[in-house]
Motif scaffolding. Structure first.
Motif, mmCIF file in Angstrom:
data_model
loop_
_atom_site.group_PDB
_atom_site.id
_atom_site.type_symbol
_atom_site.label_atom_id
_atom_site.label_comp_id
_atom_site.label_asym_id
_atom_site.label_seq_id
_atom_site.Cartn_x
_atom_site.Cartn_y
_atom_site.Cartn_z
ATOM 1 N N VAL A 210 3.736 -8.180 -15.984
ATOM 2 C CA VAL A 210 2.499 -7.406 -16.069
ATOM 3 C C VAL A 210 1.539 -7.850 -14.968
ATOM 4 O O VAL A 210 0.888 -7.025 -14.318
ATOM 5 C CB VAL A 210 1.847 -7.536 -17.466
ATOM 6 N N GLY A 211 1.465 -9.144 -14.726
ATOM 7 C CA GLY A 211 0.620 -9.655 -13.654
ATOM 8 C C GLY A 211 1.052 -9.148 -12.289
ATOM 9 O O GLY A 211 0.218 -8.768 -11.456
ATOM 10 N N LEU A 212 2.358 -9.114 -12.045
ATOM 11 C CA LEU A 212 2.868 -8.589 -10.769
ATOM 12 C C LEU A 212 2.564 -7.102 -10.630
ATOM 13 O O LEU A 212 2.213 -6.636 -9.546
ATOM 14 C CB LEU A 212 4.373 -8.840 -10.657
ATOM 15 N N LEU A 213 2.665 -6.364 -11.723
ATOM 16 C CA LEU A 213 2.342 -4.942 -11.699
ATOM 17 C C LEU A 213 0.865 -4.731 -11.352
ATOM 18 O O LEU A 213 0.534 -3.906 -10.490
ATOM 19 C CB LEU A 213 2.656 -4.300 -13.051
ATOM 20 N N ILE A 214 -0.005 -5.484 -11.988
ATOM 21 C CA ILE A 214 -1.444 -5.368 -11.716
ATOM 22 C C ILE A 214 -1.739 -5.721 -10.257
ATOM 23 O O ILE A 214 -2.509 -5.031 -9.587
ATOM 24 C CB ILE A 214 -2.252 -6.257 -12.683
ATOM 25 N N MET A 215 -1.117 -6.773 -9.762
ATOM 26 C CA MET A 215 -1.340 -7.162 -8.359
ATOM 27 C C MET A 215 -0.819 -6.102 -7.394
ATOM 28 O O MET A 215 -1.486 -5.789 -6.403
ATOM 29 C CB MET A 215 -0.681 -8.509 -8.073
ATOM 30 N N ARG A 216 0.358 -5.554 -7.667
ATOM 31 C CA ARG A 216 0.910 -4.524 -6.787
ATOM 32 C C ARG A 216 0.000 -3.302 -6.740
ATOM 33 O O ARG A 216 -0.280 -2.766 -5.660
ATOM 34 C CB ARG A 216 2.303 -4.089 -7.267
ATOM 35 N N ILE B 48 4.849 -0.422 -2.177
ATOM 36 C CA ILE B 48 4.560 -1.655 -2.917
ATOM 37 C C ILE B 48 3.952 -1.322 -4.273
ATOM 38 O O ILE B 48 4.310 -1.922 -5.286
ATOM 39 C CB ILE B 48 3.655 -2.586 -2.089
ATOM 40 N N VAL B 49 3.041 -0.363 -4.319
ATOM 41 C CA VAL B 49 2.436 0.051 -5.595
ATOM 42 C C VAL B 49 3.528 0.495 -6.564
ATOM 43 O O VAL B 49 3.525 0.108 -7.735
ATOM 44 C CB VAL B 49 1.409 1.187 -5.383
ATOM 45 N N ALA B 50 4.466 1.282 -6.078
ATOM 46 C CA ALA B 50 5.553 1.772 -6.927
ATOM 47 C C ALA B 50 6.626 0.720 -7.168
ATOM 48 O O ALA B 50 7.464 0.898 -8.056
ATOM 49 C CB ALA B 50 6.186 3.008 -6.289
#
Length: 144
Positions: free
Chosen positions: A16-22, A80-82
């Protein structure tokens, strides 16, 4: 009480943290830097390419390098977002941030934002996109 426990508890959800950062870093890069550069056209790309060609002396590749910088800050930041081809996209964006940092340093400025984006790219290279990503969904057989 459960709400407080949730906030103060030791959450171990790296994905979840990686998703938020991306989403945060990739989205900000696209909106604040990439969109305008990509749509700026050949004249804008020629100017951007000077950041690298002035260092290495290959002036005939100025427009190409400017276009690649624009592409890395726009299309690849959306990748990167995706979470699509995240490590490749992060490598290209990271290289662009190294050049941007050097350009600021040579001008006597401190490249705060370029360094922050570079650190984000290094994080994406090391940690990967996480399980909430297109890479995880579509490229499992290549990443495991």
């Amino acid at each position: 009480m459960n709400y407080l426990k949730f906030l103060l508890g030791n959450l171990n959800n790296t994905d979840v943290g990686l998703l938020i950062m991306r989403i945060t870093f990739g989205g900000l890069m696209y909106l604040n830097h990439g969109h305008g550069k990509l749509l700026g056209g050949v004249d804008r790309w020629y100017g951007l390419g000077g950041a690298l060609t002035n260092m290495i002396g290959l002036d005939f590749l100025r427009t190409f390098f400017g276009f690649m910088a624009s592409l890395s800050e726009s299309v690849f930041s959306l990748f990167i977002v995706a979470g699509l081809l995240t490590r490749i996209s992060s490598s290209l964006l990271g290289f662009t941030m190294v050049i941007a940092s050097l350009r600021h340093i040579f001008k006597g400025d401190f490249p705060e934002m370029a360094i922050l984006y570079l650190i984000f790219c290094v994080l994406m290279l090391v940690a990967g996109p996480g399980k909430y990503s297109a890479d995880s969904l579509y490229l499992k057989k290549f990443t495991s």
